[in-house]
Design a protein around this motif. Sequence first.
Motif, short mmCIF file in Angstrom:
data_model
loop_
_atom_site.label_atom_id
_atom_site.label_comp_id
_atom_site.label_asym_id
_atom_site.label_seq_id
_atom_site.Cartn_x
_atom_site.Cartn_y
_atom_site.Cartn_z
N LEU A 1 58.12 -25.17 -9.31
CA LEU A 1 57.13 -26.04 -9.94
C LEU A 1 57.74 -26.79 -11.13
CD1 LEU A 1 53.99 -26.74 -10.05
CD2 LEU A 1 53.89 -25.04 -11.87
N ILE A 2 58.49 -26.09 -11.96
CA ILE A 2 59.12 -26.73 -13.13
C ILE A 2 60.03 -27.87 -12.68
CG2 ILE A 2 60.72 -26.38 -15.06
CD1 ILE A 2 59.73 -23.44 -15.15
N LYS A 3 60.84 -27.61 -11.64
CA LYS A 3 61.75 -28.65 -11.13
C LYS A 3 60.97 -29.87 -10.65
CE LYS A 3 65.23 -25.45 -9.20
NZ LYS A 3 65.77 -24.98 -7.90
N LYS B 1 57.89 -30.78 -11.17
CA LYS B 1 57.10 -31.45 -12.21
C LYS B 1 57.98 -32.41 -13.01
CE LYS B 1 53.64 -30.71 -15.75
NZ LYS B 1 54.15 -31.69 -16.70
N GLU B 2 59.23 -32.01 -13.29
CA GLU B 2 60.09 -32.91 -14.06
C GLU B 2 60.36 -34.20 -13.27
OE1 GLU B 2 63.54 -31.08 -15.78
OE2 GLU B 2 64.05 -32.88 -16.94
N PHE C 1 69.02 -23.19 -13.65
CA PHE C 1 68.10 -23.11 -12.51
C PHE C 1 68.70 -22.30 -11.37
CE2 PHE C 1 65.78 -26.44 -14.71
CZ PHE C 1 64.47 -26.12 -14.40
N LEU D 1 63.18 -19.18 -18.74
CA LEU D 1 63.71 -20.50 -18.37
C LEU D 1 63.02 -21.62 -19.15
CD1 LEU D 1 65.57 -22.03 -16.21
CD2 LEU D 1 63.45 -22.33 -14.94
N PHE E 1 49.84 -27.84 -8.81
CA PHE E 1 49.40 -26.64 -9.53
C PHE E 1 48.45 -25.81 -8.68
CE2 PHE E 1 51.22 -28.69 -13.23
CZ PHE E 1 51.72 -27.61 -13.94
N ALA F 1 50.83 -23.99 -6.24
CA ALA F 1 52.07 -23.39 -6.76
C ALA F 1 52.09 -21.88 -6.62
CB ALA F 1 52.24 -23.76 -8.23
N THR F 2 53.19 -21.39 -6.08
CA THR F 2 53.40 -19.95 -6.06
C THR F 2 54.72 -19.63 -6.76
OG1 THR F 2 54.39 -20.24 -3.88
CG2 THR F 2 52.10 -19.46 -3.95
N ASP F 3 55.68 -20.57 -6.67
CA ASP F 3 56.99 -20.35 -7.27
C ASP F 3 57.10 -21.18 -8.56
OD1 ASP F 3 59.60 -20.41 -8.04
OD2 ASP F 3 60.41 -20.93 -6.06
N PRO F 4 56.98 -20.53 -9.71
CA PRO F 4 56.95 -21.31 -10.96
C PRO F 4 58.23 -22.09 -11.22
CG PRO F 4 56.83 -18.93 -11.40
CD PRO F 4 56.79 -19.09 -9.93
N ILE F 5 59.38 -21.56 -10.78
CA ILE F 5 60.64 -22.28 -11.03
C ILE F 5 60.69 -23.55 -10.19
CG2 ILE F 5 63.16 -22.12 -10.85
CD1 ILE F 5 62.88 -19.18 -11.71
N ILE G 1 52.79 -19.96 -14.59
CA ILE G 1 52.15 -21.23 -14.23
C ILE G 1 51.02 -21.56 -15.20
CG2 ILE G 1 50.81 -22.40 -12.41
CD1 ILE G 1 52.60 -20.95 -10.37
N TYR H 1 68.69 -30.17 -8.96
CA TYR H 1 67.77 -29.05 -8.76
C TYR H 1 67.73 -28.61 -7.30
CZ TYR H 1 65.88 -29.82 -13.48
OH TYR H 1 65.70 -29.94 -14.84
N LYS H 2 68.53 -29.29 -6.45
CA LYS H 2 68.61 -28.91 -5.02
C LYS H 2 67.21 -28.79 -4.41
CE LYS H 2 72.88 -26.43 -6.02
NZ LYS H 2 73.25 -25.28 -6.83
#
Lengths: 206, 206, 206
Positions: free
Chosen positions: B174-176, B178-179, A165, A174, B165, B168-172, C172, B103-104
């Motif tokens: 979003l992934i963090k 969402k987890e 990340f 990723l 969703f 969301a603009t930054d998919p990375i 996304i 994930y900071k």
Amino acid sequence: MRLRLTPRDTTYFDLLAEIARHTVTGASLLAELLGSSRLDRHAIAERLSEAEHAADDATHSIMRRLNQTFVTPLDRDDIYGLASALDDCMDAMDEAGHLIVLYKIEELPMLVSEQVQVLQRCAELTADAMPRLRNLDQLPEYCVEINRLENQGDTLHRTLLGEMFDRATDPIALIKLKEVVDVLEEATDAFERVANMVETIALKES
Amino acid sequence: MRLRLTPRDTTYFDLLAEIARHTVTGASLLAELLGSSRLDRHAIAERLSEAEHAADDATHSIMRRLNQTFVTPLDRDDIYGLASALDDCMDAMDEAGHLIVLYKIEELPMLVSEQVQVLQRCAELTADAMPRLRNLDQLPEYCVEINRLENQGDTLHRTLLGEMFDRATDPIALIKLKEVVDVLEEATDAFERVANMVETIALKES
Amino acid sequence: MRLRLTPRDTTYFDLLAEIARHTVTGASLLAELLGSSRLDRHAIAERLSEAEHAADDATHSIMRRLNQTFVTPLDRDDIYGLASALDDCMDAMDEAGHLIVLYKIEELPMLVSEQVQVLQRCAELTADAMPRLRNLDQLPEYCVEINRLENQGDTLHRTLLGEMFDRATDPIALIKLKEVVDVLEEATDAFERVANMVETIALKES
């Protein structure tokens, strides 16, 4: 239902050891796959599937036998649980290999190889331990060592996620890599589940 | 194997209540972590791990005792299932805390705090209910309330996903996020699993 | 070994068949949802939830009955396991429908419809098989066919993932679609779990 009163059927230990040996094959095929070029990986993933089918067959033999035998050398549920958990180890390793091929991942971080080395060690220790269920020999040592390996795998997994990340620029790459890394972690967890069941069995039977 | 014919070993209730109390600590550490700056979160996540280890130790005590006692106050499988499910609650909360640190994640949506409030309430109700397994006192009330909280958590989870969703603009990022949000939802599910087991036990034993 | 003291309670078979019939409704609602415009999908997802609640009610009736009856026509654990696994089929289909609505997914790949067709076939075969648990009639045929369908679903799932990642430009959108596709695959796995339990039951009881 047929009753088999004597002697206790020890085929179960052989079949459990067989599934465990297939996980040894699986883990070393995974290591080979990581070290190969993308062109060779497809063929290696096919061999991984063969190991997975072989483990499946052995698991089905155990299930069939469990439903037809009355006297089992361990609790029926324990044999069933061990076979399922060993099968989970194999399934996760097979899935990881196929995802690497399917997602056409070119390069994997060094720490992924370390994850696979942990899996290789887990598989070997498990294949060594299964025959020792017969006489409950040195099982605590095996359980302690698998728990240590699982902790090591867990640290590797967290470090990898942190690195991935931190460095990520391509979100699609990723997503692919994260799935592989997570499935490898699931494989380690499955080996720990096997060891925890063995620990419980050793306590009960001793 | 030692036989203990009388009286019924009630240490199980104490150990189950102990694991549940660790989940209360865990949920309030999670709340504290959400309210803290990124610099302080690492130390709070460490304390969360300590709670998780303590819950683990209590779970292992139950497993060891189950394998050495002949007479148990509830079905062996029910005690085993309750301890495992309580441990799952703790594990998921611990994982959520560590992911936030790893994930900071700077800022979390308000609804994440509401997810954690639901978990705090679940943990408190569960810690109150475990000692009442002894005399099957007011267990249906507890089960109904946990089911209500799980539905509330489920609605929060879906609303959060929708919002995340939509914005969301930054998919990375979003992934963090969402987890984290999914793992908090898993923790609520684990509390519901505990309550469902308690409901079954109450029906059987009454 | 079971004692059969009084006429065997066959309500279990009716209730299991009922849950299975709800999965038939669920799978055909999913197919309808896929073929509808975004505006109509919300209402169809609501009907999917109704089927899910109805399946839930039938599952709870089984659990309650299990805790109050002494003599059951199959092993208690087998009935419990079948009801839970059927409920998992329903839950996964319900979740897939809601995710499509929640994520406002406009267009889904053709192969997603094929995944749902596999689910429809699985649900129909399962609803046909449940009443045959009574007399253990033609259960192996059903198990073989579900295993074939699960393999087909697995291939569809891998092909879909490959296509999705090959074509992906919007990460996304990819995250949303991947979750739907994975949940549909989980539904197929859940139907296979039901069939595997039926296979075990057929072996034991014959």
